[in-house]
Write a protein that holds these residues in place. Sequence first.
Motif, PDB file in Angstrom:
ATOM      1  N   THR A 255      20.177  62.939  81.470  1.00  0.00           N
ATOM      2  CA  THR A 255      19.845  63.049  82.886  1.00  0.00           C
ATOM      3  C   THR A 255      18.445  62.516  83.163  1.00  0.00           C
ATOM      4  OG1 THR A 255      21.182  65.042  82.873  1.00  0.00           O
ATOM      5  CG2 THR A 255      19.841  64.648  84.825  1.00  0.00           C
ATOM      6  N   LEU A 256      17.496  62.881  82.314  1.00  0.00           N
ATOM      7  CA  LEU A 256      16.138  62.364  82.522  1.00  0.00           C
ATOM      8  C   LEU A 256      16.115  60.848  82.389  1.00  0.00           C
ATOM      9  CD1 LEU A 256      13.936  64.975  80.682  1.00  0.00           C
ATOM     10  CD2 LEU A 256      13.880  64.401  83.083  1.00  0.00           C
ATOM     11  N   ALA A 257      16.914  60.314  81.421  1.00  0.00           N
ATOM     12  CA  ALA A 257      16.934  58.862  81.228  1.00  0.00           C
ATOM     13  C   ALA A 257      17.505  58.168  82.454  1.00  0.00           C
ATOM     14  CB  ALA A 257      17.757  58.515  79.996  1.00  0.00           C
ATOM     15  N   LEU A 258      18.443  58.821  83.139  1.00  0.00           N
ATOM     16  CA  LEU A 258      19.026  58.203  84.327  1.00  0.00           C
ATOM     17  C   LEU A 258      18.058  58.228  85.489  1.00  0.00           C
ATOM     18  CD1 LEU A 258      21.661  57.141  85.719  1.00  0.00           C
ATOM     19  CD2 LEU A 258      22.011  59.478  86.459  1.00  0.00           C
ATOM     20  N   VAL A 259      17.398  59.379  85.676  1.00  0.00           N
ATOM     21  CA  VAL A 259      16.588  59.552  86.874  1.00  0.00           C
ATOM     22  C   VAL A 259      15.226  58.884  86.739  1.00  0.00           C
ATOM     23  CG1 VAL A 259      15.555  61.285  88.368  1.00  0.00           C
ATOM     24  CG2 VAL A 259      17.774  61.699  87.375  1.00  0.00           C
ATOM     25  N   PHE A 260      14.643  58.948  85.537  1.00  0.00           N
ATOM     26  CA  PHE A 260      13.300  58.388  85.355  1.00  0.00           C
ATOM     27  C   PHE A 260      13.340  57.223  84.382  1.00  0.00           C
ATOM     28  CE2 PHE A 260      11.379  61.525  87.860  1.00  0.00           C
ATOM     29  CZ  PHE A 260      11.895  62.763  87.530  1.00  0.00           C
ATOM     30  N   ALA A 261      14.090  56.216  84.716  1.00  0.00           N
ATOM     31  CA  ALA A 261      14.218  55.088  83.808  1.00  0.00           C
ATOM     32  C   ALA A 261      12.962  54.229  83.870  1.00  0.00           C
ATOM     33  CB  ALA A 261      15.438  54.257  84.182  1.00  0.00           C
ATOM     34  N   PRO A 262      12.450  53.765  82.732  1.00  0.00           N
ATOM     35  CA  PRO A 262      11.238  52.956  82.758  1.00  0.00           C
ATOM     36  C   PRO A 262      11.529  51.547  83.236  1.00  0.00           C
ATOM     37  CG  PRO A 262      12.032  53.153  80.533  1.00  0.00           C
ATOM     38  CD  PRO A 262      12.931  53.995  81.372  1.00  0.00           C
ATOM     39  N   SER A 263      10.535  50.945  83.874  1.00  0.00           N
ATOM     40  CA  SER A 263      10.685  49.548  84.276  1.00  0.00           C
ATOM     41  C   SER A 263       9.942  48.668  83.279  1.00  0.00           C
ATOM     42  CB  SER A 263      10.145  49.340  85.691  1.00  0.00           C
ATOM     43  OG  SER A 263       8.825  49.854  85.775  1.00  0.00           O
ATOM     44  N   LEU A 264      10.096  47.385  83.452  1.00  0.00           N
ATOM     45  CA  LEU A 264       9.477  46.438  82.533  1.00  0.00           C
ATOM     46  C   LEU A 264       8.338  45.743  83.274  1.00  0.00           C
ATOM     47  CD1 LEU A 264       9.651  44.976  79.794  1.00  0.00           C
ATOM     48  CD2 LEU A 264      11.096  43.299  80.913  1.00  0.00           C
TER      49      LEU A 264
ATOM     50  N   VAL C  75       7.359  32.141  85.745  1.00  0.00           N
ATOM     51  CA  VAL C  75       6.546  33.283  85.335  1.00  0.00           C
ATOM     52  C   VAL C  75       6.862  34.433  86.274  1.00  0.00           C
ATOM     53  CG1 VAL C  75       4.229  34.160  85.077  1.00  0.00           C
ATOM     54  CG2 VAL C  75       4.728  31.812  84.439  1.00  0.00           C
ATOM     55  N   ARG C  76       7.261  35.527  85.701  1.00  0.00           N
ATOM     56  CA  ARG C  76       7.659  36.678  86.513  1.00  0.00           C
ATOM     57  C   ARG C  76       6.414  37.337  87.082  1.00  0.00           C
ATOM     58  NH1 ARG C  76       8.914  41.653  84.583  1.00  0.00           N
ATOM     59  NH2 ARG C  76       8.834  40.899  82.454  1.00  0.00           N
ATOM     60  N   THR C  77       6.452  37.590  88.373  1.00  0.00           N
ATOM     61  CA  THR C  77       5.288  38.220  89.002  1.00  0.00           C
ATOM     62  C   THR C  77       5.559  39.649  89.423  1.00  0.00           C
ATOM     63  OG1 THR C  77       6.042  37.243  91.041  1.00  0.00           O
ATOM     64  CG2 THR C  77       4.276  36.091  89.875  1.00  0.00           C
ATOM     65  N   GLU C  78       6.790  40.090  89.249  1.00  0.00           N
ATOM     66  CA  GLU C  78       7.121  41.456  89.652  1.00  0.00           C
ATOM     67  C   GLU C  78       7.671  42.194  88.439  1.00  0.00           C
ATOM     68  OE1 GLU C  78       5.780  41.374  93.278  1.00  0.00           O
ATOM     69  OE2 GLU C  78       6.973  43.085  92.614  1.00  0.00           O
ATOM     70  N   PRO C  79       7.359  43.460  88.318  1.00  0.00           N
ATOM     71  CA  PRO C  79       7.998  44.209  87.239  1.00  0.00           C
ATOM     72  C   PRO C  79       9.490  44.344  87.499  1.00  0.00           C
ATOM     73  CG  PRO C  79       6.649  45.659  88.584  1.00  0.00           C
ATOM     74  CD  PRO C  79       6.398  44.278  89.067  1.00  0.00           C
ATOM     75  N   ILE C  80      10.255  44.415  86.415  1.00  0.00           N
ATOM     76  CA  ILE C  80      11.709  44.563  86.569  1.00  0.00           C
ATOM     77  C   ILE C  80      12.011  46.041  86.678  1.00  0.00           C
ATOM     78  CG2 ILE C  80      13.922  44.248  85.463  1.00  0.00           C
ATOM     79  CD1 ILE C  80      12.963  41.792  84.214  1.00  0.00           C
ATOM     80  N   VAL C  81      12.625  46.408  87.782  1.00  0.00           N
ATOM     81  CA  VAL C  81      12.931  47.818  88.022  1.00  0.00           C
ATOM     82  C   VAL C  81      14.380  48.059  87.636  1.00  0.00           C
ATOM     83  CG1 VAL C  81      13.096  49.574  89.789  1.00  0.00           C
ATOM     84  CG2 VAL C  81      11.257  47.923  89.872  1.00  0.00           C
ATOM     85  N   PRO C  82      14.653  49.145  86.912  1.00  0.00           N
ATOM     86  CA  PRO C  82      16.055  49.387  86.550  1.00  0.00           C
ATOM     87  C   PRO C  82      16.890  49.691  87.777  1.00  0.00           C
ATOM     88  CG  PRO C  82      14.669  51.218  85.905  1.00  0.00           C
ATOM     89  CD  PRO C  82      13.753  50.152  86.367  1.00  0.00           C
ATOM     90  N   ALA C  83      18.063  49.076  87.828  1.00  0.00           N
ATOM     91  CA  ALA C  83      18.926  49.279  88.993  1.00  0.00           C
ATOM     92  C   ALA C  83      20.365  49.056  88.593  1.00  0.00           C
ATOM     93  CB  ALA C  83      18.535  48.308  90.112  1.00  0.00           C
ATOM     94  N   PHE C  84      21.254  49.695  89.320  1.00  0.00           N
ATOM     95  CA  PHE C  84      22.669  49.495  89.073  1.00  0.00           C
ATOM     96  C   PHE C  84      23.076  48.108  89.550  1.00  0.00           C
ATOM     97  CE2 PHE C  84      23.930  53.504  87.565  1.00  0.00           C
ATOM     98  CZ  PHE C  84      23.127  54.441  88.167  1.00  0.00           C
ATOM     99  N   SER C  85      24.103  47.559  88.913  1.00  0.00           N
ATOM    100  CA  SER C  85      24.519  46.211  89.296  1.00  0.00           C
ATOM    101  C   SER C  85      25.516  46.235  90.442  1.00  0.00           C
ATOM    102  CB  SER C  85      25.116  45.489  88.090  1.00  0.00           C
ATOM    103  OG  SER C  85      26.272  46.168  87.657  1.00  0.00           O
ATOM    104  N   GLY C  86      25.898  47.394  90.890  1.00  0.00           N
ATOM    105  CA  GLY C  86      26.844  47.423  92.007  1.00  0.00           C
ATOM    106  C   GLY C  86      27.184  48.853  92.333  1.00  0.00           C
ATOM    107  N   ILE C  87      27.829  49.047  93.462  1.00  0.00           N
ATOM    108  CA  ILE C  87      28.138  50.403  93.890  1.00  0.00           C
ATOM    109  C   ILE C  87      29.206  51.011  92.977  1.00  0.00           C
ATOM    110  CG2 ILE C  87      29.842  49.687  95.608  1.00  0.00           C
ATOM    111  CD1 ILE C  87      27.381  52.603  95.987  1.00  0.00           C
TER     112      ILE C  87
END
Lengths: 356, 152, 145
Positions: A255-264, C75-87
């Motif tokens: 659950t923590l991994a889902l909610v607080f996932a790290p970005s790159l 060159v990437r200028t924004e951090p990559i934020v984790p996100a779902f690929s679709g609903i």
Amino acid sequence: MKIDLKKVGAWFDDRLALTPIFKYMTKKEVPQHSHSIWYYTGSSILLFLMIQIVTGIMLALYYKPTLEGATASIGRIMTELPLGWLVRSIHSWSATFMIAFVMVHLLAIWFTKSYRKPREATWMTGMMLLVVSMVFGFTGYLLPWDDLSLSATKVGTNIPAAIPVVGKWVTQFLRGGDDVTGDTLTRFFLFHVCILPLVIFAILVVHILLVQKEGMSVPLKDEIAKKKVPALPFWPNFILREVIIWMVLLGTLLTLALVFAPSLGLPADLMAPAPEGVKPEWYFLFLFQTLKIFPANMGPVTGEFVAVVLILLAVVAIFFLPFLDNKPDKKKGKIFTWLGVLGVIYAIVFSIWSLL
Amino acid sequence: MRIDNAYFTRRKFLNSLLGGWLGTLAVTFISPIVKFVWPPYKEPDEVKLAFADYSGMKTGEVKNFPWGNKPGLLRRAEDGSFIAWVGVCTHLDCNVSWMPDKKKFFCACHEGWYDENGTNVAGPPPKPLRRLETAVEGEDFFVRKPVPGAKA
Amino acid sequence: MRAIRFIILVAFAALVLSPLTAAAQAPAVPDAKAKAKLETELSKTTAAPQEAKPEVKPAAPAVPAAKKPIKKEVVRTEPIVPAFSGIKEQTAVYVFYAWLWLSIVILIYFLRLWVKEADRVYKAKYYEPEESPLKDHPLPPCLGD
């Protein structure tokens, strides 16, 4: 064709002699007392280690440990592969959990004084495991090769240089040269994925065998009073309880991994100045702060030198704690207990201080 | 209801319910891992190229184009149209090359030969080269997977 | 003793392996080189309709469009934020998590029952290894049939 499981089991048993292992597991007893909750910390560490191995292998399938490919490959894992960001997040969080539980395990052993005779070797292998776990965390932190991790690694690999005589060589060994380069990245990947797993398995086997050989420790006062502590069989009673704990931990981790996932972060630039807010992972924060508070020059040596030497001495002292605390039931024992409390307070205060 | 003897006991039923639940849980754990480890990298359905690069092709000339991760082969036929194939040998997936002196496609791995229409003529390949459809739309040159049923 | 020997062995292995990592990093650019080689080869065969046309097209443009021998200077200028690929994926993951926690709750309920039973059996000394018919049975009393 009906497969009789009992016959299959008997076939293996004839050749591998597994029954003694099962018999041992039923005979092994786990004492039940007011502090027996801490017995669960050890197997929880194993749970997180297994999760690290699985998620680590999954990540390593697509990670490219070169200067050009590292950040891009992690970006690809996070964006192109199905739920890749979640796999990375689980790996990152499980590292935190594992090291947290290692520290809790250490403190539990410290305060129950379970390192006393005959368990000194277990303590020492445990300390080695602590060091290896933290090196795991350190080497893993560089692998995304983003700006923060690059700076943290530059600082981190510079610290051994302060050790007298061998320091410079240690830094060169860690970095693959004088500076942090693509060689450092590949080298850290090798440590993280090949060398350290071998080392940790080797030490872990010794540690677990020692635990089985010596049996589970009982609280000091019961041992002195020679009181027979009520105990439960390891199998099935204790294992079933452990499974409950594992499941709760697994659910919390996911659950923590889902909610607080790290970005790159942004890709690392070897020529760029250090970004603001450079800090290592949380388990190194107190050491980081300790280094910062020493002044740049203290007489003939640098402040860093003094700090590193002090930290090394402390680590060595903790390594030999069972021999220092050789009278655990007397006043000396109480002093060491309070030293432990002091250590915890120091670590927490300095960690928080480094964030301010 | 009391049953004195039964082959399928209540205990077995409940055990199988629990086992089924655990099995489903295991599957839901394993399937994302499997999807991650075996990601589905499909061939593209169509590829867009710049027609200007190919409009100058002579009759009988063969050029390469990228078809996803594989090479594609393009040949200008006598009537001016384009024939496209996936340039991968149907035997064991080696890349195929064009031998203009022999007017055949040659696979060096096991010496397989295809004629200028992609039909396998010699060597181990079991099938002709896979055909793709071409279409010119203004400045763009599309190569597409053939629609099933429509024969080229 | 054994542990120390093992550690020395591993350290030695690390020493031996380190030149290998340096060697493994050397061919980091075969992709571009091999690609260029392949293109020159192929275009040599294509550019040889022997009607002696010096319409050479020196190799490289034989594979236009998607070939990129020039390094992508993205060159990437924004951090990559984790996100779902679709609903669909998002819903599936949330449903899975709900199922996961529900399973955990149910399993803990059963596990507590099993723990109580195992404790009861132990206290009642049903499991005495010498006399019990379940002497060599590896499973807990209530799990085995």
